[in-house]
Design a protein around this motif. Structure first.
Motif, PDB file in Angstrom:
ATOM      1  N   PRO A 201      46.092  38.293  46.092  1.00 35.01           N
ATOM      2  CA  PRO A 201      45.000  38.269  47.076  1.00 35.01           C
ATOM      3  C   PRO A 201      44.272  36.926  47.126  1.00 35.01           C
ATOM      4  O   PRO A 201      43.799  36.520  48.199  1.00 35.01           O
ATOM      5  CB  PRO A 201      44.074  39.404  46.623  1.00 35.01           C
ATOM      6  N   VAL A 202      44.187  36.239  45.995  1.00 31.53           N
ATOM      7  CA  VAL A 202      43.548  34.922  45.987  1.00 31.53           C
ATOM      8  C   VAL A 202      44.390  33.936  46.803  1.00 31.53           C
ATOM      9  O   VAL A 202      43.861  33.154  47.613  1.00 31.53           O
ATOM     10  CB  VAL A 202      43.346  34.414  44.540  1.00 31.53           C
ATOM     11  N   GLN A 203      45.694  33.978  46.610  1.00 29.13           N
ATOM     12  CA  GLN A 203      46.581  33.076  47.369  1.00 29.13           C
ATOM     13  C   GLN A 203      46.474  33.369  48.862  1.00 29.13           C
ATOM     14  O   GLN A 203      46.453  32.466  49.696  1.00 29.13           O
ATOM     15  CB  GLN A 203      48.029  33.241  46.903  1.00 29.13           C
ATOM     16  N   GLU A 204      46.415  34.661  49.174  1.00 27.77           N
ATOM     17  CA  GLU A 204      46.356  35.055  50.579  1.00 27.77           C
ATOM     18  C   GLU A 204      45.055  34.572  51.234  1.00 27.77           C
ATOM     19  O   GLU A 204      45.051  34.069  52.356  1.00 27.77           O
ATOM     20  CB  GLU A 204      46.466  36.578  50.672  1.00 27.77           C
ATOM     21  N   TYR A 205      43.968  34.713  50.508  1.00 28.76           N
ATOM     22  CA  TYR A 205      42.666  34.310  51.047  1.00 28.76           C
ATOM     23  C   TYR A 205      42.475  32.796  50.951  1.00 28.76           C
ATOM     24  O   TYR A 205      41.701  32.206  51.707  1.00 28.76           O
ATOM     25  CB  TYR A 205      41.557  35.036  50.279  1.00 28.76           C
TER      26      TYR A 205
END
Lengths: 282, 282
Positions: free
Chosen positions: A46-50
């Motif tokens: 989720p961090v990479q996505e955001y």
């Protein structure tokens, strides 16, 4: 404080993002603000996505502390190309941890390669990989936190099954570079864990303390068996006291993977988790 | 030996009845005769159903050695009436073991009572119960064999999770009264198990050696995860060598609980198990 202000979550309570993964990062930050939760453990996907920078900004603006990033590891490959890819991926994870402002990267060692039956050899390969990664992490202000996983994950997820094994690995390195994670779900059954927590404390190696309850029957595949606090067999206060007696003054991160929790409204699930924490951990 | 005589199972190979539970006791005895299997581990329920005396006659006539009876135990109750019932049931199990002519009663300690979170207290209650049962068993020529079960069973089935814990319990009693079971499925992940096997050997406490493979993903409830030899992650020869080096000269009992194996023709499943034993344990 007005009458409508929530009482605020307990000090040093942190919510691991996966516990309420139905919440987007902004919604998680918002819910934390409303419920007085000051710490979050984040996950790479989720961090990479955001976006790493956007995440850093989000948590900074929300006044949140990122208590850990989950996770690096999976370092048991024998194949040189696969091993090299794993090391690259871990360097990326270290960069991400530094980028979002946490000093703790949780490391899940990895299981046995297909057809491999040598657990002891696999553990040595983990040590070799940590030796390559620890200096890189230290330069970026990140400590590698070896998480022993319950022995039921030894073949397919993590060849490091006990705090004793994790410390045997960690102690090959300076304490400020490699620590261990104490997770009640993984160690609760182990009569040697109390002594190992004391051992970890003596050298300042407790990098994170995580909690989830042990509930049966386990679901197929067992990964999603982690239960809400109070629903299972773990005496959390006893473990809380052990890490406190070992000198740990950091966050307690609630990390639960549970389909029932994920099916609910995320903010409500988080509010319940805070209440359960008060009732069973404090 | 005629050309059509089967080669015979390896010496000291024993088939635990539950592995091929689709076979009735007479059919099991017949299949053992045809395949040259000389040892069987039996379970209480089918023995009770067939009758203790009838079972004793059947195995004697078939020339089979009963390598163990599974199982006594479940000794963690707090409630006095429940505890008393458990002790009575264990005395009956001891009588049955003696009746069918085995000297080994496998003991599965039992899990946590509902709502109980005190693993350490539960283990003490197991010790108290063993103190009551061991003399009764010894008078009947039966040794209690404490089986540590994999830590994933700690809450609902067996609070004794490691060979170290089992030996801590067993060593409170004379070695000819209380021993331990070494089961690869339960101990394969444990880096301390090799030293504990040596410890068990020094005092002659290895009462049984059982094998099953570790296969993932685990099924829901995990009880039926025990896999056919060779299908999983366990290095059987390494464990065979460890028990041999510890002085164990007894039977190796194959104990698998597996729906796939049960769905097949029992004699064929037994024949395959003998072949797998040759390929992976011998």
């Amino acid at each position: 404080m007005s009458a409508t202000t929530p009482p605020g979550a307990p000090a040093r309570f942190s919510i691991n993002q996966e516990t309420v993964k139905q919440l987007s990062l902004p919604d998680l930050a918002k819910a934390c603000g409303e419920l007085g939760v000051a710490g979050v453990g984040l996950w790479r996907a989720p961090v990479q996505e955001y976006g790493v920078e956007a995440t850093a900004r989000l948590v900074r603006d929300a006044g949140l502390t990122v208590t850990s990033l989950c996770r690096g590891g999976f370092l048991t490959a024998v194949d040189p190309a696969e091993r090299s890819r794993a090391l690259d991926d871990n360097r990326a994870a270290i960069d991400e941890a530094a980028g979002i402002g946490t000093d703790t990267l949780v490391m899940v060692s990895g299981g046995l390669p297909a057809g491999d039956r040598d657990l002891f050899g696999a553990r040595e390969r983990v040590a070799d990989a940590l030796a390559e990664l620890a200096p890189y992490a230290a330069e970026r202000g990140v400590r590698l936190a070896i998480e022993p996983l319950h022995p039921m994950f030894a073949s397919d997820r993590c060849v490091v099954s006990t705090l004793g094994q994790a410390l045997d690995l960690a102690e090959r390195f300076p304490a400020d570079r490699v620590g261990v994670v104490v997770d009640t779900y993984h160690v609760w059954w182990d009569d040697r864990a109390p002594a190992q927590i004391a051992r970890a404390g003596e050298t300042g190696r407790i990098a994170a303390f995580q909690v989830a309850d042990w509930c049966t029957p386990l679901p197929a595949g067992v990964l999603l068996g982690r239960g809400q606090l109070g629903n299972g067999s773990i005496d959390f206060r006893a473990w809380r006291d052990l890490v406190a007696e070992a000198g740990y003054t950091g966050w307690t991160e609630v990390e639960i993977f549970n389909e029932e929790l994920w099916a609910r409204d995320g903010r409500e699930a988080l509010a319940e988790t805070v209440e359960r924490f008060r009732a069973h951990v404090l």
